[in-house]
Design a protein around this motif. Structure first.
Motif, mmCIF file in Angstrom:
data_model
loop_
_atom_site.group_PDB
_atom_site.id
_atom_site.type_symbol
_atom_site.label_atom_id
_atom_site.label_comp_id
_atom_site.label_asym_id
_atom_site.label_seq_id
_atom_site.Cartn_x
_atom_site.Cartn_y
_atom_site.Cartn_z
ATOM 1 N N ARG A 201 78.086 108.578 16.330
ATOM 2 C CA ARG A 201 77.441 107.401 15.793
ATOM 3 C C ARG A 201 78.172 106.176 16.328
ATOM 4 O O ARG A 201 79.389 106.208 16.573
ATOM 5 N N GLN A 202 77.383 105.124 16.519
ATOM 6 C CA GLN A 202 77.918 103.901 17.098
ATOM 7 C C GLN A 202 77.624 102.744 16.163
ATOM 8 O O GLN A 202 76.466 102.465 15.847
ATOM 9 N N ASP A 203 78.665 102.072 15.741
ATOM 10 C CA ASP A 203 78.544 100.936 14.828
ATOM 11 C C ASP A 203 79.285 99.742 15.420
ATOM 12 O O ASP A 203 80.326 99.910 16.070
ATOM 13 N N GLY B 95 81.728 96.993 16.347
ATOM 14 C CA GLY B 95 83.151 96.839 16.096
ATOM 15 C C GLY B 95 83.922 98.134 15.950
ATOM 16 O O GLY B 95 85.153 98.127 15.899
ATOM 17 N N LEU B 96 83.205 99.243 15.899
ATOM 18 C CA LEU B 96 83.882 100.537 15.724
ATOM 19 C C LEU B 96 83.746 101.439 16.945
ATOM 20 O O LEU B 96 84.356 102.506 17.010
ATOM 21 N N GLY B 97 82.930 101.066 17.885
ATOM 22 C CA GLY B 97 82.748 101.899 19.063
ATOM 23 C C GLY B 97 82.008 103.174 18.730
ATOM 24 O O GLY B 97 81.189 103.213 17.804
ATOM 25 N N LEU B 98 82.312 104.227 19.465
ATOM 26 C CA LEU B 98 81.678 105.520 19.246
ATOM 27 C C LEU B 98 82.616 106.409 18.436
ATOM 28 O O LEU B 98 83.804 106.507 18.738
ATOM 29 N N ARG B 99 82.063 107.045 17.449
ATOM 30 C CA ARG B 99 82.833 107.995 16.651
ATOM 31 C C ARG B 99 82.158 109.365 16.697
ATOM 32 O O ARG B 99 80.953 109.473 16.462
ATOM 33 N N ILE C 117 84.223 112.305 12.032
ATOM 34 C CA ILE C 117 83.496 111.897 10.815
ATOM 35 C C ILE C 117 82.362 112.868 10.493
ATOM 36 O O ILE C 117 81.207 112.496 10.453
ATOM 37 N N PRO C 118 82.661 114.118 10.202
ATOM 38 C CA PRO C 118 81.597 115.093 9.960
ATOM 39 C C PRO C 118 80.967 115.045 8.574
ATOM 40 O O PRO C 118 79.904 115.631 8.352
ATOM 41 N N GLU C 119 81.595 114.327 7.654
ATOM 42 C CA GLU C 119 81.125 114.352 6.264
ATOM 43 C C GLU C 119 79.709 113.797 6.167
ATOM 44 O O GLU C 119 79.405 112.722 6.680
#
Lengths: 118, 110
Positions: free
Chosen positions: A36-38, A40-44, A60-62
């Protein structure tokens, strides 16, 4: 040319709905990824898969699960969508270069699915 | 755990050389450094990858000092079409970590 396609460019769902995001790659790649891309957070990294039916949790699998029943297809599932899962979701694939399940090889990305949860 | 830090944004002009630096103090021994470019409404696209010293391809160069705690993407003679977000990625075989920077928004002006 490697092609990674995602089932929808835009998706709007309601809180509590079950959401399926589909990704298909046409280059016989072993590795597939969901990010997921948000702003200011880049790609997670949410999950990745290095083979059919194999999966590993990312950062971040939750709230997410995945399914890989065929080599070319990797699905991301939101069991019960929540507003904090509103985001851009990117799928990628890469070729295993050395036999290790996760390599440094080039990742090829799909165009993304912008999911809005109301 | 490795963390990658890069500038939020940069401006430059057509024809100039642009250098974007990424800091990754806790890089692991087997981690590689990869840079991607992303245009609006598209997924990221691979630019260049390296492990140490210098790597050059047809679009960019990547400079990695001996301690590997940072890396610099160099874009020679940029044009308006280089306006994009550039991501630094650190990761590799040593662990199951792919650590992306938050991205640098590069704006090229005429």
């Amino acid at each position: 040319d490697v092609k990674v396609t995602q089932s929808s460019r835009y998706l709007v769902k309601r809180t509590g709905e079950k959401v399926f995001l589909e990704c298909v790659q046409d280059m016989d790649h072993e590795n597939m990824f969901w990010y997921r891309q948000d702003p200011g957070l880049g790609l997670r990294l949410i999950y990745f898969s290095y083979d059919v039916k194999m999966k590993e949790k990312g950062d971040i699998p939750e709230g997410y699960s995945v399914s890989r029943e065929k080599k070319e297809r990797f699905s991301l599932i939101l069991e019960s969508a929540s507003t904090n899962q509103t985001s851009m979701y990117l799928c990628a694939s890469s070729l295993v270069n050395s036999g290790a399940p996760l390599t440094t090889d080039t990742q090829y990305f799909g165009p993304g699915t912008r999911l809005t949860v109301l | 755990l490795a963390k990658t830090t890069q500038p939020i944004s940069m401006d430059s002009y057509e024809g100039q050389e642009v250098n974007i630096t990424c800091s990754h103090n806790n890089i692991a021994t087997n981690d590689y450094i990869t840079w991607y470019q992303q245009f609006p409404s598209q997924g990221p696209r691979f630019i260049i990858q390296g492990y140490k010293t210098k790597v050059t391809n047809e679009v960019a160069s990547l400079f990695i000092p001996a301690d590997r705690k940072s890396s610099t993407l160099s874009l020679p003679r940029v044009s308006l079409s280089d306006t994009a977000v550039y991501y630094c990625l650190v990761g590799g075989l040593s662990n199951y970590q792919l650590i992306w920077g938050a991205g640098t928004k590069l704006i090229i002006k005429p």
